[in-house]
Design a protein around this motif. Sequence first.
Motif, PDB file in Angstrom:
ATOM      1  N   SER A  32      42.135  51.912  43.923  1.00  0.00           N
ATOM      2  CA  SER A  32      42.681  50.756  44.621  1.00  0.00           C
ATOM      3  C   SER A  32      43.660  51.177  45.712  1.00  0.00           C
ATOM      4  O   SER A  32      43.761  50.516  46.752  1.00  0.00           O
ATOM      5  CB  SER A  32      43.388  49.829  43.624  1.00  0.00           C
ATOM      6  OG  SER A  32      42.454  49.278  42.709  1.00  0.00           O
ATOM      7  N   THR A  35      41.681  51.911  48.726  1.00  0.00           N
ATOM      8  CA  THR A  35      41.274  50.675  49.392  1.00  0.00           C
ATOM      9  C   THR A  35      42.441  50.011  50.105  1.00  0.00           C
ATOM     10  O   THR A  35      42.297  49.500  51.221  1.00  0.00           O
ATOM     11  CB  THR A  35      40.660  49.704  48.371  1.00  0.00           C
ATOM     12  OG1 THR A  35      39.393  50.222  47.957  1.00  0.00           O
ATOM     13  CG2 THR A  35      40.441  48.324  48.976  1.00  0.00           C
ATOM     14  N   GLY A  61      43.692  35.701  50.639  1.00  0.00           N
ATOM     15  CA  GLY A  61      43.495  36.370  49.364  1.00  0.00           C
ATOM     16  C   GLY A  61      44.387  35.847  48.260  1.00  0.00           C
ATOM     17  O   GLY A  61      44.062  35.984  47.073  1.00  0.00           O
ATOM     18  N   THR A  88      36.412  41.217  35.073  1.00  0.00           N
ATOM     19  CA  THR A  88      37.004  41.224  36.410  1.00  0.00           C
ATOM     20  C   THR A  88      36.853  42.594  37.073  1.00  0.00           C
ATOM     21  O   THR A  88      36.678  42.667  38.300  1.00  0.00           O
ATOM     22  CB  THR A  88      38.486  40.833  36.346  1.00  0.00           C
ATOM     23  OG1 THR A  88      39.182  41.671  35.410  1.00  0.00           O
ATOM     24  CG2 THR A  88      38.638  39.389  35.927  1.00  0.00           C
ATOM     25  N   ASN A  89      36.909  43.676  36.315  1.00  0.00           N
ATOM     26  CA  ASN A  89      36.692  45.013  36.884  1.00  0.00           C
ATOM     27  C   ASN A  89      35.303  45.133  37.499  1.00  0.00           C
ATOM     28  O   ASN A  89      35.129  45.671  38.599  1.00  0.00           O
ATOM     29  CB  ASN A  89      36.862  46.083  35.805  1.00  0.00           C
ATOM     30  CG  ASN A  89      38.308  46.495  35.611  1.00  0.00           C
ATOM     31  OD1 ASN A  89      39.182  46.094  36.362  1.00  0.00           O
ATOM     32  ND2 ASN A  89      38.557  47.286  34.587  1.00  0.00           N
ATOM     33  N   ALA A  92      35.018  43.108  40.665  1.00  0.00           N
ATOM     34  CA  ALA A  92      35.745  43.773  41.747  1.00  0.00           C
ATOM     35  C   ALA A  92      34.936  44.923  42.329  1.00  0.00           C
ATOM     36  O   ALA A  92      34.900  45.119  43.554  1.00  0.00           O
ATOM     37  CB  ALA A  92      37.098  44.277  41.236  1.00  0.00           C
ATOM     38  N   LEU A  95      32.336  43.506  44.672  1.00  0.00           N
ATOM     39  CA  LEU A  95      32.918  43.016  45.916  1.00  0.00           C
ATOM     40  C   LEU A  95      33.247  44.156  46.866  1.00  0.00           C
ATOM     41  O   LEU A  95      32.980  44.073  48.074  1.00  0.00           O
ATOM     42  CB  LEU A  95      34.185  42.210  45.612  1.00  0.00           C
ATOM     43  CG  LEU A  95      33.975  40.873  44.899  1.00  0.00           C
ATOM     44  CD1 LEU A  95      35.320  40.278  44.481  1.00  0.00           C
ATOM     45  CD2 LEU A  95      33.228  39.893  45.802  1.00  0.00           C
ATOM     46  N   ILE A  96      33.817  45.232  46.347  1.00  0.00           N
ATOM     47  CA  ILE A  96      34.179  46.369  47.187  1.00  0.00           C
ATOM     48  C   ILE A  96      32.934  47.019  47.781  1.00  0.00           C
ATOM     49  O   ILE A  96      32.900  47.380  48.973  1.00  0.00           O
ATOM     50  CB  ILE A  96      34.995  47.395  46.380  1.00  0.00           C
ATOM     51  CG1 ILE A  96      36.380  46.826  46.031  1.00  0.00           C
ATOM     52  CG2 ILE A  96      35.149  48.701  47.150  1.00  0.00           C
ATOM     53  CD1 ILE A  96      37.266  46.586  47.224  1.00  0.00           C
ATOM     54  N   VAL A 116      35.601  38.349  51.092  1.00  0.00           N
ATOM     55  CA  VAL A 116      35.955  39.292  50.038  1.00  0.00           C
ATOM     56  C   VAL A 116      37.385  39.035  49.561  1.00  0.00           C
ATOM     57  O   VAL A 116      37.677  39.052  48.357  1.00  0.00           O
ATOM     58  CB  VAL A 116      35.795  40.743  50.530  1.00  0.00           C
ATOM     59  CG1 VAL A 116      36.404  41.735  49.539  1.00  0.00           C
ATOM     60  CG2 VAL A 116      34.318  41.075  50.744  1.00  0.00           C
ATOM     61  N   PHE A 120      38.526  38.037  45.739  1.00  0.00           N
ATOM     62  CA  PHE A 120      39.576  38.701  44.958  1.00  0.00           C
ATOM     63  C   PHE A 120      40.674  37.715  44.586  1.00  0.00           C
ATOM     64  O   PHE A 120      41.275  37.813  43.510  1.00  0.00           O
ATOM     65  CB  PHE A 120      40.151  39.880  45.736  1.00  0.00           C
ATOM     66  CG  PHE A 120      39.436  41.177  45.483  1.00  0.00           C
ATOM     67  CD1 PHE A 120      39.651  41.886  44.313  1.00  0.00           C
ATOM     68  CD2 PHE A 120      38.531  41.677  46.399  1.00  0.00           C
ATOM     69  CE1 PHE A 120      38.988  43.085  44.067  1.00  0.00           C
ATOM     70  CE2 PHE A 120      37.860  42.869  46.170  1.00  0.00           C
ATOM     71  CZ  PHE A 120      38.087  43.574  45.002  1.00  0.00           C
ATOM     72  N   GLY A 124      41.935  37.300  40.775  1.00  0.00           N
ATOM     73  CA  GLY A 124      43.294  37.783  40.551  1.00  0.00           C
ATOM     74  C   GLY A 124      44.114  36.950  39.590  1.00  0.00           C
ATOM     75  O   GLY A 124      44.833  37.498  38.747  1.00  0.00           O
ATOM     76  N   TRP A 127      43.075  38.143  36.211  1.00  0.00           N
ATOM     77  CA  TRP A 127      43.294  39.561  35.916  1.00  0.00           C
ATOM     78  C   TRP A 127      44.761  39.864  35.633  1.00  0.00           C
ATOM     79  O   TRP A 127      45.084  40.509  34.642  1.00  0.00           O
ATOM     80  CB  TRP A 127      42.812  40.422  37.096  1.00  0.00           C
ATOM     81  CG  TRP A 127      42.994  41.888  36.845  1.00  0.00           C
ATOM     82  CD1 TRP A 127      42.131  42.734  36.216  1.00  0.00           C
ATOM     83  CD2 TRP A 127      44.141  42.675  37.191  1.00  0.00           C
ATOM     84  NE1 TRP A 127      42.662  43.990  36.155  1.00  0.00           N
ATOM     85  CE2 TRP A 127      43.897  43.990  36.746  1.00  0.00           C
ATOM     86  CE3 TRP A 127      45.345  42.392  37.836  1.00  0.00           C
ATOM     87  CZ2 TRP A 127      44.805  45.019  36.933  1.00  0.00           C
ATOM     88  CZ3 TRP A 127      46.266  43.420  38.016  1.00  0.00           C
ATOM     89  CH2 TRP A 127      45.988  44.721  37.568  1.00  0.00           C
TER      90      TRP A 127
END
Length: 428
Positions: A32, A35, A61, A88-89, A92, A95-96, A116, A120, A124, A127
Amino acid sequence: MRVTLRPRLSAIWGEKQFVRFWTGETISMVGSSVTNFALPLVAVITLHATPGQMGVLRAVGSAPGIVLGLLAGVWVDRVSRQRLLIATNLIAAALIVSVPVSHALGWLSLGQLFAVAIAFGLIGPFWWPAWNAFLPSLVEPGLLFQANSKMVFSWSASGVAGPGLGGILVQAFGAPFSLLFDAGSFVASTCFLSTVRPRRADPPVTDGATTTLGQIVDGLRLTFRDPLQRAVTIPRAILDFFDAVSATVLVVYIIRVVGLSPGLMGLAFALSGCGFVVGSMVAPRLERRLGVGAAILLGLALVVASPYTMVVANRNLPDAVNVLFFALPGLIGGFGGVIQHIGLQAIRQSITPERLLGRVYATAGVLGRVMWVMGALIGGFVGETVGLRPAVLILSLGYGAPFLYAVASPLRTAEGSTRSRTEGPAEG
């Protein structure tokens, strides 16, 4: 008399389930961090985003969490937090991956980055409360400060490794393709998380409220009526506002006003991360010596003192000086920032009944997202209308506000685990 010095490992390393969770999360944090470094460069360099567009990108976001946050907190307190984190992982990761795939096909646009960011923003709110509510199920209350310290150490170390690694990946493969590293890290984290066996099952909702609205109100009441909960919540919300201003203007400021390359910016961010690492290592010792309240105030005071070298950085200075000027805020303020963060986390987790943890974190998260959206939009507006350097000056001055609030709050005398999570909330 002969004294033998032996390194003493923290008791937290004997908690095998925590170690599994920590390992997976550490991998994910490094990904992360890559990113967080590379994605703004995709917008600024690849797609030529303006400061205003960067502000909107940061804001969208967080906006979904304002709507979903309180409902998400109720849900987190009803379902398996571990399964929710796994789901959620994986979302994610998908999405990435969509960003480099779209870039390879020639489809990438600012519109997709907005989409995107919104996606998230939708996951979020689930998460963050689930993550914070899951951690106390892995260790006993007396180890919460240590557990948070180790998690923040990993986050801090990723702040050193991530920008440096991100700079290398961006230079070698381009900003969009460097995001593949993060997608893989989410998958690896999921593999570790699936092997964790919590000490306690997720608690059922056993409080008096039976309706969703009533359960939301319980979370709001505890977060804002309890004086110590309120003292934990407000400084973090103020920091969220100014962190959003920073996230909106700083990359554009560094690239376009100061003139550093992405590689040198990555070096500055990596060096600044050393302060976070050292702070996470010494936080438990400071907490034992000063008490958690005094440690939090010390951390916030260092945040106040840290950001002003960014204001004087400019193209006429050597690159090495500018790199140092952008590293110092992290070396000083990052050191203090993680100390106050660990302390606030430990207080909240120790004084909140476990059955309410999801809702309390969700409530604080909604406030934080409101502040983040405001900070991102205001930061973008100020950056475009007044200028990027004045925006950085306003940002630097603003970091003093959380310290001023904390000095006048119950944090001055907070002593950590003042109540068990199994007890009810304090009246106030």
